[in-house]
Scaffold this motif. Structure first.
Motif, PDB file in Angstrom:
ATOM      1  N   ARG A 312       3.272  -6.118  -1.654  1.00 45.51           N
ATOM      2  CA  ARG A 312       2.836  -7.377  -2.251  1.00 45.51           C
ATOM      3  C   ARG A 312       1.361  -7.296  -2.641  1.00 45.51           C
ATOM      4  O   ARG A 312       0.923  -7.921  -3.612  1.00 45.51           O
ATOM      5  CB  ARG A 312       3.067  -8.505  -1.238  1.00 45.51           C
ATOM      6  N   CYS A 313       0.601  -6.519  -1.868  1.00 42.96           N
ATOM      7  CA  CYS A 313      -0.833  -6.377  -2.156  1.00 42.96           C
ATOM      8  C   CYS A 313      -1.120  -5.284  -3.173  1.00 42.96           C
ATOM      9  O   CYS A 313      -2.019  -5.418  -4.004  1.00 42.96           O
ATOM     10  CB  CYS A 313      -1.586  -6.052  -0.864  1.00 42.96           C
ATOM     11  N   PHE A 314      -0.355  -4.185  -3.120  1.00 42.82           N
ATOM     12  CA  PHE A 314      -0.690  -2.999  -3.902  1.00 42.82           C
ATOM     13  C   PHE A 314       0.351  -2.629  -4.961  1.00 42.82           C
ATOM     14  O   PHE A 314       0.213  -1.618  -5.631  1.00 42.82           O
ATOM     15  CB  PHE A 314      -0.898  -1.799  -2.967  1.00 42.82           C
ATOM     16  N   GLY A 315       1.406  -3.453  -5.082  1.00 46.09           N
ATOM     17  CA  GLY A 315       2.445  -3.176  -6.066  1.00 46.09           C
ATOM     18  C   GLY A 315       3.606  -2.404  -5.472  1.00 46.09           C
ATOM     19  O   GLY A 315       3.515  -1.842  -4.377  1.00 46.09           O
ATOM     20  N   LEU A 316       4.721  -2.381  -6.195  1.00 48.27           N
ATOM     21  CA  LEU A 316       5.934  -1.744  -5.694  1.00 48.27           C
ATOM     22  C   LEU A 316       5.745  -0.247  -5.450  1.00 48.27           C
ATOM     23  O   LEU A 316       6.399   0.343  -4.605  1.00 48.27           O
ATOM     24  CB  LEU A 316       7.095  -1.986  -6.670  1.00 48.27           C
ATOM     25  N   ASP A 317       4.857   0.375  -6.218  1.00 50.17           N
ATOM     26  CA  ASP A 317       4.560   1.797  -6.028  1.00 50.17           C
ATOM     27  C   ASP A 317       3.239   1.952  -5.273  1.00 50.17           C
ATOM     28  O   ASP A 317       2.380   2.760  -5.660  1.00 50.17           O
ATOM     29  CB  ASP A 317       4.484   2.511  -7.379  1.00 50.17           C
ATOM     30  N   ALA A 318       3.107   1.203  -4.189  1.00 51.85           N
ATOM     31  CA  ALA A 318       1.848   1.148  -3.455  1.00 51.85           C
ATOM     32  C   ALA A 318       1.342   2.537  -3.077  1.00 51.85           C
ATOM     33  O   ALA A 318       2.062   3.339  -2.481  1.00 51.85           O
ATOM     34  CB  ALA A 318       2.030   0.311  -2.192  1.00 51.85           C
ATOM     35  N   LYS A 319       0.087   2.800  -3.446  1.00 55.21           N
ATOM     36  CA  LYS A 319      -0.571   4.056  -3.082  1.00 55.21           C
ATOM     37  C   LYS A 319      -1.721   3.708  -2.145  1.00 55.21           C
ATOM     38  O   LYS A 319      -2.883   3.706  -2.537  1.00 55.21           O
ATOM     39  CB  LYS A 319      -1.077   4.782  -4.327  1.00 55.21           C
ATOM     40  N   ALA A 320      -1.355   3.397  -0.919  1.00 56.01           N
ATOM     41  CA  ALA A 320      -2.346   2.927   0.048  1.00 56.01           C
ATOM     42  C   ALA A 320      -2.682   4.033   1.045  1.00 56.01           C
ATOM     43  O   ALA A 320      -1.843   4.880   1.360  1.00 56.01           O
ATOM     44  CB  ALA A 320      -1.813   1.700   0.791  1.00 56.01           C
ATOM     45  N   GLN A 321      -3.925   4.011   1.526  1.00 56.87           N
ATOM     46  CA  GLN A 321      -4.346   4.896   2.609  1.00 56.87           C
ATOM     47  C   GLN A 321      -4.226   4.072   3.885  1.00 56.87           C
ATOM     48  O   GLN A 321      -5.046   3.195   4.147  1.00 56.87           O
ATOM     49  CB  GLN A 321      -5.781   5.363   2.396  1.00 56.87           C
ATOM     50  N   VAL A 322      -3.164   4.335   4.668  1.00 58.97           N
ATOM     51  CA  VAL A 322      -2.822   3.498   5.815  1.00 58.97           C
ATOM     52  C   VAL A 322      -3.220   4.195   7.113  1.00 58.97           C
ATOM     53  O   VAL A 322      -2.794   5.328   7.368  1.00 58.97           O
ATOM     54  CB  VAL A 322      -1.311   3.177   5.842  1.00 58.97           C
ATOM     55  N   PHE A 323      -4.028   3.497   7.923  1.00 52.54           N
ATOM     56  CA  PHE A 323      -4.418   4.017   9.239  1.00 52.54           C
ATOM     57  C   PHE A 323      -3.772   3.139  10.307  1.00 52.54           C
ATOM     58  O   PHE A 323      -4.065   1.952  10.399  1.00 52.54           O
ATOM     59  CB  PHE A 323      -5.936   4.013   9.388  1.00 52.54           C
ATOM     60  N   MET A 324      -2.896   3.724  11.102  1.00 49.93           N
ATOM     61  CA  MET A 324      -2.113   2.967  12.071  1.00 49.93           C
ATOM     62  C   MET A 324      -2.772   2.928  13.447  1.00 49.93           C
ATOM     63  O   MET A 324      -3.497   3.838  13.840  1.00 49.93           O
ATOM     64  CB  MET A 324      -0.719   3.590  12.214  1.00 49.93           C
ATOM     65  N   SER A 325      -2.452   1.863  14.172  1.00 45.96           N
ATOM     66  CA  SER A 325      -2.795   1.738  15.582  1.00 45.96           C
ATOM     67  C   SER A 325      -1.740   0.839  16.218  1.00 45.96           C
ATOM     68  O   SER A 325      -0.891   0.283  15.524  1.00 45.96           O
ATOM     69  CB  SER A 325      -4.198   1.146  15.762  1.00 45.96           C
ATOM     70  N   GLY A 326      -1.791   0.688  17.536  1.00 47.78           N
ATOM     71  CA  GLY A 326      -0.826  -0.173  18.218  1.00 47.78           C
ATOM     72  C   GLY A 326       0.404   0.585  18.680  1.00 47.78           C
ATOM     73  O   GLY A 326       0.689   1.702  18.232  1.00 47.78           O
ATOM     74  N   GLY A 327       1.158  -0.041  19.581  1.00 47.35           N
ATOM     75  CA  GLY A 327       2.301   0.616  20.196  1.00 47.35           C
ATOM     76  C   GLY A 327       3.363   1.078  19.228  1.00 47.35           C
ATOM     77  O   GLY A 327       4.052   2.080  19.468  1.00 47.35           O
TER      78      GLY A 327
END
Length: 398
Positions: A312-327
């Motif tokens: 929804r933020c970056f479009g259907l072909d989202a090319k995001a740099q995602v850094f995860m945390s949490g269980g």
């Protein structure tokens, strides 16, 4: 000047401060304790995690917390007593951790305590026009300060509410100060009981930053595991991996107005709980599918809601740099599904940025405390849901 106020002033003016960040989330798996060395403030904040551990809760203590957690009706006497018991328990775990690490309590400058959320009630959930947004975290800061001898900041979310926010998510403040990088757009995805993310634009423009809850992370899966498998969570995604997706149940789970609401927004287990699951099973006539298939579908549900929000933020072909945390980042099925939903995005963890992903939320509260003591409100352009405030009540130990 009162000697404790003078002590506060002297600590606030130190070049480096030792701050313990505490976090006990909706999953209630224990108390995350992060000992951080912090210098500077605002954009000049430099933070290093010196020690980290999760202090284990006993089964008895966890059951006591559950007795007042996320219930519209709870025993008021028990809530009062748990406010003290949680604080005393947290203080004991802090004292034990410091002893293990070889630190004296007087060497620590501040504690930043999130407390234990027992109810989260933004207006979008309670829908009562005459009432404001609300949230309640218990685990009194005065008790922690007195029993550790350390100045304690606590109850961070109330200032956020008072200034027009919903009390959550607060990650945007610390994420901006710790993880922003020029020329690189980043998504800081935390998969706790509730999943949330912060968007950090590479142009470093605070006006463009936002943080939002997106839906369930682990909360539904954990609740289902505890009820049906007598396990606290689905270790290594084993149960989910042994089941199959049920499309009818997934579609029913996805039908809620929360998912259509604009960002930023907030939610909690007050909405996403076993009653929510049972209602979806009734609507989809899936009450009799196997428990393994339910777990697999719940995992798909979490992955879908997270991926849909990023698209929804970056479009259907989202090319995001995602850094995860949490269980949730430890659940291989959930991570696999996220990568399939977002094939053009890159996934890493905050370990790649120098912060233990399991410690991240505790570290964020250490940053919030540092800003309250030594910094200033961060200006996010006066946008809805992100008030420019410093947060945390100060409790003195004497």
């Amino acid at each position: 000047m009162n000697k404790q106020i003078q002590n506060l002033y002297l600590k606030a003016n130190k070049a480096e401060r030792l701050i313990i960040g505490l976090m006990s989330g909706t999953s209630m798996d224990g108390l995350d304790i992060a000992l951080c060395k912090v210098s500077g403030s605002g954009a000049e904040t430099d933070i290093r995690v010196l020690e980290f551990k999760t202090g284990d809760f006993t089964a008895d203590f966890r059951e006591k917390v559950k007795a007042v957690f996320s219930k519209r009706e709870a025993d008021l006497q028990l809530v009062c007593l748990m406010n003290e018991l949680i604080a005393d328990t947290h203080a004991e775990l802090i004292n034990t951790a410091l002893k293990e690490w070889g630190y004296k309590n007087e060497e620590i400058d501040f504690i930043a305590s999130h407390g234990q959320t027992i109810f989260h009630a933004p207006k979008s959930l309670h829908k009562m026009e005459d009432y404001p947004n609300g949230t309640l975290q218990i685990g009194d800061g005065d008790h922690i300060a007195v029993k550790t001898g350390i100045i304690t900041l606590s109850d961070f979310r109330q200032k956020h509410l008072a200034a027009g926010g919903e009390g959550a998510p607060l990650a945007v403040y610390g994420d901006y100060l710790i993880f922003s990088k020029k020329y690189e757009d980043r998504v800081m995805l935390n998969i706790g009981g509730i999943a949330n993310f912060t968007y950090l634009p590479g142009n470093l423009n605070a006006d463009e930053i936002f943080s939002t809850d997106v839906g369930p992370g682990n909360t539904l899966m954990d609740q289902f595991m505890q009820q049906n498998f007598k396990q606290f969570y689905d270790k290594d995604g084993a149960v989910g991996l042994s089941g199959n997706l049920n499309e009818h149940l997934l579609n029913a789970l996805l039908k809620n107005e929360f998912f259509d609401a604009d960002f930023p927004k907030t939610t909690g287990p007050e909405l996403f709980n076993l009653n929510y699951l049972f209602a979806a099973q009734q609507v989809s006539a899936t009450e009799n599918i196997s428990q393994e298939d339910v777990m697999a579908t719940l995992c798909h549900f979490s992955a879908k809601t997270i991926a849909n929000a990023i698209k929804r933020c970056f479009g259907l072909d989202a090319k995001a740099q995602v850094f995860m945390s949490g269980g949730g980042m430890h659940n291989p099925l959930l991570v696999k599904l996220l990568k399939e939903e977002l094939p053009q995005s890159q996934f890493a963890t905050t370990a790649d940025l120098g912060i233990n992903p399991d410690a991240k939320e505790a570290v964020l509260f250490a940053v919030l405390a540092n800003e309250s003591i030594c910094g200033a409100p961060i200006n996010f352009g006066g946008r809805k849901g992100i008030p420019s405030v410093c947060m945390g009540k100060i409790s003195l130990p004497e």
